[in-house]
Scaffold this active site. Structure first.
Site, PDB file in Angstrom:
ATOM      1  N   GLU A   1       0.818  -1.221   0.000  1.00 46.93           N
ATOM      2  CA  GLU A   1       0.000   0.000   0.000  1.00 46.93           C
ATOM      3  C   GLU A   1       0.846   1.263   0.000  1.00 46.93           C
ATOM      4  O   GLU A   1       0.577   2.226  -0.714  1.00 46.93           O
ATOM      5  CB  GLU A   1      -0.919  -0.003   1.232  1.00 46.93           C
ATOM      6  CG  GLU A   1      -1.848   1.180   1.324  1.00 46.93           C
ATOM      7  CD  GLU A   1      -2.801   1.268   0.136  1.00 46.93           C
ATOM      8  OE1 GLU A   1      -3.655   0.394   0.007  1.00 46.93           O
ATOM      9  OE2 GLU A   1      -2.670   2.208  -0.674  1.00 46.93           O
TER      10      GLU A   1
ATOM     11  N   GLY B   1      12.112  14.764   5.325  1.00 46.21           N
ATOM     12  CA  GLY B   1      12.179  13.320   5.036  1.00 46.21           C
ATOM     13  C   GLY B   1      11.272  12.909   3.884  1.00 46.21           C
ATOM     14  O   GLY B   1      10.956  11.737   3.746  1.00 46.21           O
TER      15      GLY B   1
ATOM     16  N   LYS C   1       6.027   4.707  -9.399  1.00 46.33           N
ATOM     17  CA  LYS C   1       4.650   4.535  -8.914  1.00 46.33           C
ATOM     18  C   LYS C   1       3.700   4.244 -10.083  1.00 46.33           C
ATOM     19  O   LYS C   1       2.719   3.497  -9.942  1.00 46.33           O
ATOM     20  CB  LYS C   1       4.232   5.788  -8.143  1.00 46.33           C
ATOM     21  CG  LYS C   1       5.022   5.897  -6.824  1.00 46.33           C
ATOM     22  CD  LYS C   1       5.013   7.284  -6.234  1.00 46.33           C
ATOM     23  CE  LYS C   1       5.774   7.311  -4.912  1.00 46.33           C
ATOM     24  NZ  LYS C   1       6.101   8.663  -4.455  1.00 46.33           N
TER      25      LYS C   1
HETATM   26  N1  HSE Z   1      10.281  10.772  -2.348  1.00 45.08           N
HETATM   27  C1  HSE Z   1       8.940  10.325  -2.365  1.00 45.08           C
HETATM   28  C2  HSE Z   1       8.026  11.530  -2.541  1.00 45.08           C
HETATM   29  C3  HSE Z   1       8.628   9.602  -1.090  1.00 45.08           C
HETATM   30  O1  HSE Z   1       8.517  12.663  -2.412  1.00 45.08           O
HETATM   31  O2  HSE Z   1       6.849  11.362  -2.829  1.00 45.08           O
HETATM   32  C4  HSE Z   1       7.318   8.872  -1.065  1.00 45.08           C
HETATM   33  O3  HSE Z   1       7.269   7.844  -2.026  1.00 45.08           O
END
Ligand code: HSE
Length: 349
Positions: free
Chosen positions: A152, A209, A227
């Site tokens: 998920e 982060g 994705k």
């Molecule tokens: N680096 C990714 C973002 C982290 O900024 O969406 C989450 O997949």
């Protein structure tokens, strides 16, 4: 009460986020879902793999990680230099795979996942590499060994996208998807639309982060591409190769491009799109896949999605358009996706 023995490989932002939730949600898991988690092993790239038969103390681990001390300083642990060897030697019920995404060959996560599926462990993962490059192979391997593989949090962190589409919208035929799937680039584009500087916004996204270890993966569109690959395999059942997706990042966009779009009542967003080509909606219709900056009119629900928030609009035969909006990155936000997957496994195993 059921007891799940859990291993976490990758103890960075995401692995620590899950560990923190295991502490704060402990009594909720017991009372509402009738199970208890014992964290038996943890690995990170710097300190290898540690294991304790009776369970590790999560606050101690979080403190060691925060002060960048070796995980081996946890009392009473056995240690392996290599996570794969440690996993093979110690096992468990569920692996939470949270090592960093590698879109070249998906290592080391893919080896961890293959090894534990073969030894009969369930897997939950936030690692986009294995999911993007080998979702179908890994799902088959999980089926062969009668265990679950859930992912998920690979798309839009803990905002439920994969389960909503596959389970909540079961039976609907998905025809097209458009999404803002990367928190870092959306944070940067929103900041630039507010007149701020690219570099400063990227530094903030890194500090929170949100960004990948190498933020080139975010700003050049590779994370969104990963994705998109995951959605092509899981939602359309059409695994694509990376070079079948047109990709453009946000690095060539200037403040002028963004201001001009605003003056025309539009917003520029990094949009992933997957679409069954309309002339042929048969089972094997070709799937068009793109990742690129798009100027969206404000009437588009994706146009007003700002900051680290992500969104996905799904078009199906029975539900014309469903839009899901929510956090796309972050420590607890991604940990939540892993937690939901863990609960699903506890409920069904
Ligand atoms: N680096 C990714 C973002 C982290 O900024 O969406 C989450 O997949």
């Amino acid at each position: 009460m059921k007891r799940l023995r859990l291993s976490i490989t990758g103890f960075g932002t995401v692995g620590q986020g899950l560990a923190e939730l295991l502490v704060t949600k402990r009594s909720l898991l017991m009372h509402n879902f009738d199970f208890e988690v014992t964290l038996i092993s943890v690995a990170n790239a710097r300190h290898g793999f540690i294991y304790r038969e009776d369970g590790l103390d999560i606050p101690t681990l979080l403190e060691l990680a925060a002060s960048r001390r070796p995980l081996t300083a946890h009392p009473g642990v056995r240690h392996w230099e290599n996570a794969l060897e440690g996993l093979r030697a110690t096992g468990g019920d569920v692996l939470a795979e949270a090592t960093g995404t590698n879109l070249r060959d998906a290592e080391p996560g893919i080896s961890h996942i293959r090894a534990v599926l073969e030894q009969g462990m369930h897997v939950i993962t936030a690692n986009k590499g294995p999911a993007a490059l080998a979702a179908n192979e890994l799902i088959s391997l999980a089926k062969q060994h009668h265990v679950q593989l859930r992912m998920e949090s690979t798309v839009m962190a803990g905002t439920p996208v994969i389960s909503t589409i596959r389970e909540g919208m079961a039976g609907a035929q998905v025809r097209a998807i458009r999404g803002i799937l990367n928190g870092t680039t959306n944070y940067i584009l929103s900041a630039m639309a507010a007149g701020r500087d690219y570099a400063e916004a990227l530094a903030e996204a890194q500090m929170h982060g949100y960004a990948e270890a190498d933020p080139t993966a975010d700003v050049e569109g590779y994370d969104t591409l990963a994705k998109t690959l995951i959605l092509s395999a899981l939602v359309f059942d059409r695994p694509l190769e990376p070079d079948q997706i047109t990709r453009q990042g946000i690095t060539t966009l200037t403040r002028e491009h963004i201001s001009r779009a605003i003056s025309e009542g539009k917003r520029i967003k990094l949009v992933a799109s997957l679409r069954l080509l309309p002339e042929n909606k048969a089972k094997n219709a070709p799937l068009e896949a793109r990742v690129e900056p798009v100027e969206l009119p404000l009437s588009d629900p994706l146009a007003r999605v700002d900051g680290v928030t992500n969104a996905i609009a799904v078009q199906t035969d029975t539900l014309p358009e469903v839009t899901i909006i929510g956090p796309g990155a972050g420590r607890l936000q991604t940990g939540q996706g892993l937690l939901a997957d863990l609960i699903a496994i506890a409920n069904r195993s």
